[in-house]
Design a protein around this motif. Structure first.
Motif, PDB file in Angstrom:
ATOM      1  N   ASP A  24       5.271  -9.319 -17.921  1.00  0.00           N
ATOM      2  CA  ASP A  24       3.919  -8.818 -18.145  1.00  0.00           C
ATOM      3  C   ASP A  24       3.842  -7.353 -17.703  1.00  0.00           C
ATOM      4  N   HIS A  25       3.498  -6.465 -18.637  1.00  0.00           N
ATOM      5  CA  HIS A  25       3.469  -5.034 -18.332  1.00  0.00           C
ATOM      6  C   HIS A  25       2.357  -4.674 -17.350  1.00  0.00           C
ATOM      7  N   MET A  26       1.248  -5.404 -17.378  1.00  0.00           N
ATOM      8  CA  MET A  26       0.163  -5.118 -16.439  1.00  0.00           C
ATOM      9  C   MET A  26       0.577  -5.474 -15.011  1.00  0.00           C
ATOM     10  N   VAL A  27       1.275  -6.588 -14.865  1.00  0.00           N
ATOM     11  CA  VAL A  27       1.761  -6.983 -13.541  1.00  0.00           C
ATOM     12  C   VAL A  27       2.783  -5.976 -13.029  1.00  0.00           C
ATOM     13  N   ILE A  28       3.671  -5.540 -13.918  1.00  0.00           N
ATOM     14  CA  ILE A  28       4.686  -4.546 -13.540  1.00  0.00           C
ATOM     15  C   ILE A  28       4.017  -3.243 -13.099  1.00  0.00           C
ATOM     16  N   GLY A  29       2.974  -2.856 -13.816  1.00  0.00           N
ATOM     17  CA  GLY A  29       2.255  -1.644 -13.448  1.00  0.00           C
ATOM     18  C   GLY A  29       1.651  -1.742 -12.051  1.00  0.00           C
ATOM     19  N   GLU A  30       1.077  -2.900 -11.713  1.00  0.00           N
ATOM     20  CA  GLU A  30       0.532  -3.111 -10.376  1.00  0.00           C
ATOM     21  C   GLU A  30       1.636  -3.092  -9.324  1.00  0.00           C
ATOM     22  N   MET A  31       2.794  -3.637  -9.660  1.00  0.00           N
ATOM     23  CA  MET A  31       3.925  -3.636  -8.727  1.00  0.00           C
ATOM     24  C   MET A  31       4.374  -2.215  -8.413  1.00  0.00           C
ATOM     25  N   MET A  59      -3.874 -10.770 -12.300  1.00  0.00           N
ATOM     26  CA  MET A  59      -2.760  -9.828 -12.433  1.00  0.00           C
ATOM     27  C   MET A  59      -2.375  -9.243 -11.074  1.00  0.00           C
ATOM     28  N   THR A  60      -3.385  -8.927 -10.291  1.00  0.00           N
ATOM     29  CA  THR A  60      -3.118  -8.378  -8.960  1.00  0.00           C
ATOM     30  C   THR A  60      -2.467  -9.416  -8.064  1.00  0.00           C
ATOM     31  N   ILE A  61      -2.938 -10.674  -8.158  1.00  0.00           N
ATOM     32  CA  ILE A  61      -2.324 -11.751  -7.381  1.00  0.00           C
ATOM     33  C   ILE A  61      -0.844 -11.879  -7.733  1.00  0.00           C
ATOM     34  N   ALA A  62      -0.564 -11.867  -9.043  1.00  0.00           N
ATOM     35  CA  ALA A  62       0.825 -12.028  -9.492  1.00  0.00           C
ATOM     36  C   ALA A  62       1.708 -10.900  -8.959  1.00  0.00           C
ATOM     37  N   ALA A  63       1.216  -9.656  -9.056  1.00  0.00           N
ATOM     38  CA  ALA A  63       1.996  -8.513  -8.566  1.00  0.00           C
ATOM     39  C   ALA A  63       2.206  -8.607  -7.058  1.00  0.00           C
ATOM     40  N   HIS A  64       1.154  -8.985  -6.349  1.00  0.00           N
ATOM     41  CA  HIS A  64       1.269  -9.099  -4.895  1.00  0.00           C
ATOM     42  C   HIS A  64       2.259 -10.184  -4.510  1.00  0.00           C
ATOM     43  N   GLN A  65       2.222 -11.327  -5.194  1.00  0.00           N
ATOM     44  CA  GLN A  65       3.127 -12.420  -4.849  1.00  0.00           C
ATOM     45  C   GLN A  65       4.585 -12.039  -5.092  1.00  0.00           C
ATOM     46  N   VAL A  66       4.841 -11.319  -6.162  1.00  0.00           N
ATOM     47  CA  VAL A  66       6.214 -10.862  -6.419  1.00  0.00           C
ATOM     48  C   VAL A  66       6.672  -9.940  -5.298  1.00  0.00           C
ATOM     49  N   MET A  67       5.848  -8.957  -4.966  1.00  0.00           N
ATOM     50  CA  MET A  67       6.244  -7.955  -3.982  1.00  0.00           C
ATOM     51  C   MET A  67       6.336  -8.544  -2.568  1.00  0.00           C
ATOM     52  N   GLY A  98      -8.063  -1.276  -3.888  1.00  0.00           N
ATOM     53  CA  GLY A  98      -7.187  -2.196  -4.590  1.00  0.00           C
ATOM     54  C   GLY A  98      -5.971  -2.619  -3.784  1.00  0.00           C
ATOM     55  N   LEU A  99      -4.951  -3.064  -4.528  1.00  0.00           N
ATOM     56  CA  LEU A  99      -3.739  -3.565  -3.903  1.00  0.00           C
ATOM     57  C   LEU A  99      -2.992  -2.468  -3.146  1.00  0.00           C
ATOM     58  N   LEU A 100      -3.096  -1.244  -3.622  1.00  0.00           N
ATOM     59  CA  LEU A 100      -2.435  -0.129  -2.941  1.00  0.00           C
ATOM     60  C   LEU A 100      -2.960   0.029  -1.517  1.00  0.00           C
ATOM     61  N   GLY A 101      -4.270  -0.074  -1.343  1.00  0.00           N
ATOM     62  CA  GLY A 101      -4.849   0.029  -0.014  1.00  0.00           C
ATOM     63  C   GLY A 101      -4.387  -1.102   0.892  1.00  0.00           C
ATOM     64  N   CYS A 102      -4.255  -2.315   0.332  1.00  0.00           N
ATOM     65  CA  CYS A 102      -3.780  -3.455   1.123  1.00  0.00           C
ATOM     66  C   CYS A 102      -2.372  -3.206   1.648  1.00  0.00           C
ATOM     67  N   PHE A 160      -7.282 -10.951   0.503  1.00  0.00           N
ATOM     68  CA  PHE A 160      -7.918  -9.813  -0.156  1.00  0.00           C
ATOM     69  C   PHE A 160      -7.299  -9.551  -1.522  1.00  0.00           C
ATOM     70  N   ALA A 161      -5.967  -9.742  -1.636  1.00  0.00           N
ATOM     71  CA  ALA A 161      -5.321  -9.551  -2.941  1.00  0.00           C
ATOM     72  C   ALA A 161      -5.805 -10.588  -3.943  1.00  0.00           C
ATOM     73  N   THR A 162      -6.091 -11.798  -3.445  1.00  0.00           N
ATOM     74  CA  THR A 162      -6.543 -12.872  -4.332  1.00  0.00           C
ATOM     75  C   THR A 162      -7.883 -12.548  -4.978  1.00  0.00           C
ATOM     76  N   SER A 163      -8.707 -11.792  -4.294  1.00  0.00           N
ATOM     77  CA  SER A 163     -10.040 -11.472  -4.824  1.00  0.00           C
ATOM     78  C   SER A 163     -10.009 -10.380  -5.886  1.00  0.00           C
ATOM     79  N   MET A 164      -8.816  -9.866  -6.208  1.00  0.00           N
ATOM     80  CA  MET A 164      -8.714  -8.742  -7.145  1.00  0.00           C
ATOM     81  C   MET A 164      -8.281  -9.150  -8.549  1.00  0.00           C
TER      82      MET A 164
END
Length: 363
Positions: free
Chosen positions: A253-260, A173-181, A317-321, A166-170
């Motif tokens: 990447d500031h966008m990835v950090i924001g998602e994290m 940037m969302t994939i990158a943040a999810h993979q880090v976390m 989004g990623l928060l719900g996941c 589900f994160a991959t479909s977003m």
């Protein structure tokens, strides 16, 4: 026999990765992220060579821990970690092999770890390299124990895979943040595994051994839960601090950090309960309450999957996941805890295994 089964399954996994890796990756990633497939396929094709060694090493490690020998696995994992870390630096940074270098380093470390695990078994008197083909009856006996455990592990892995799906479909940037976390999360959850291994090593003799003592078993579980709670809180604060205060360790990447940063709260809530959950599920495994464990994990997977589908369909989004992940972890803890504190459970009722004794006498 289990070493043979592990080796055979490892060969099957290798062939599966070799011939079906690309189609499965393409279906999993989706049409919007096809540019990721070549790099991902390179990684899994290299890692696939280690599948037989990985599964054989896991069986050898479990055998050593079952005999309360933790030094052999510790030395093997320490050596594997050192090889993996040095290999990543050498192949990725020095030679610039990128994701292929990381895969080769991990694959080599897993093969070395497997041989060290086998050697540790040899030192205890086993002939670990002499595999034995099980008979149909022995396979059935293995299946009766392994099938519920397989369902349990598969349900857990399937939920994490669904989370990533589900994160991959977003978007990238969302994939990158999810993979880090998720990687930081998995690094932290490893700290709870020794509690599960301790329960699996010491609980069997206390629950249904010759010197059975349910009082001591309850005391051990209480200690494990307290240690798990303390470990979980510590990991929660430490594990949350790094992505929050030092995100540039992972990405610029500031966008990835924001998602994290958006998912730090459910990340913390999911993390603090994980070590205690490991101790509870380890006790259920030690007591061979496998039917309940497999059914409860399957129920948690179905519940978590529905929550993931719901939150993603509503654009959470990623928060719900990650809130779904927190619910999944707490559901596992609650079900296992209620089972073990039940007056009719394995830690309180001396008649819990009566049906097994009757079956043995009949046989």
């Amino acid at each position: 026999m289990l070493l043979f089964v592990a080796f055979a399954c490892g060969l099957g996994m290798f062939l599966f990765t070799r011939f079906l890796g690309t189609p499965v990756l393409t279906a999993f990633i989706g049409s919007e992220n096809l540019h990721i497939v070549p790099a991902a396929n390179t990684y899994i094709q290299i890692r696939g060579f280690a599948w037989p060694a990985v599964l054989v090493g896991l069986v050898a490690q479990s055998a050593s821990l079952g005999m309360k020998n933790s030094w052999g696995p510790l030395r093997a994992l320490a050596a594997a970690s050192a090889i993996n870390g040095f290999g990543d630096i050498l192949l990725c940074c020095a030679f610039g092999f990128g994701i292929a270098g990381a895969a080769w380093a991990t694959m080599l470390s897993q093969v070395v770890a497997a041989f060290m695990m086998m050697n540790a078994l040899n030192k205890t008197g086993f002939r670990a390299f002499s595999l034995s083909v099980p008979s149909p009856g022995e396979l059935l006996q293995i299946f009766e124990i392994a099938a519920p455990v397989f369902i349990t592990m598969t349900s857990k892995v399937a939920f994490y895979s669904l989370l990533t799906y589900f994160a991959t479909s977003m978007g990238t940037m969302t994939i990158a943040a999810h993979q880090v976390m998720i990687n930081v999360y998995c690094m932290c959850t490893v700290w709870g595994e020794p509690l599960s291994q301790t329960a699996q090593s010491f609980m069997p003799e206390l629950i249904h051994g010759v010197n059975r003592s349910l009082v001591k078993a309850r005391m051990l579980l209480k200690s494990l839960i307290i240690i798990g709670a303390m470990t979980g809180l510590t990991l929660g604060f430490v594990g949350t601090s790094f992505p929050w205060l030092f995100p540039y360790l992972f990405t610029n990447d500031h966008m990835v950090i924001g998602e994290m940063h958006k998912i730090l709260l459910p990340y913390f809530i999911a993390l603090i309960v994980t070590p205690s959950t490991h101790s509870l599920e380890g006790t259920l495994l030690a007591g061979r309450d496998l039917r309940f464990l497999s059914l409860s994990m399957t129920g948690c997977f179905c519940f978590g999957g529905l929550i993931l589908l719901l939150v993603c369909s509503r654009g959470c989004g990623l928060l719900g996941c990650w809130w779904a992940l927190a619910g999944f972890q707490w559901a596992r803890f609650s079900l296992a805890f209620q089972r073990l504190i039940s007056p009719h459970g394995m830690l309180y009722s001396h008649d819990f295994y009566q049906h097994e004794l009757v079956k043995v006498k009949t046989t």
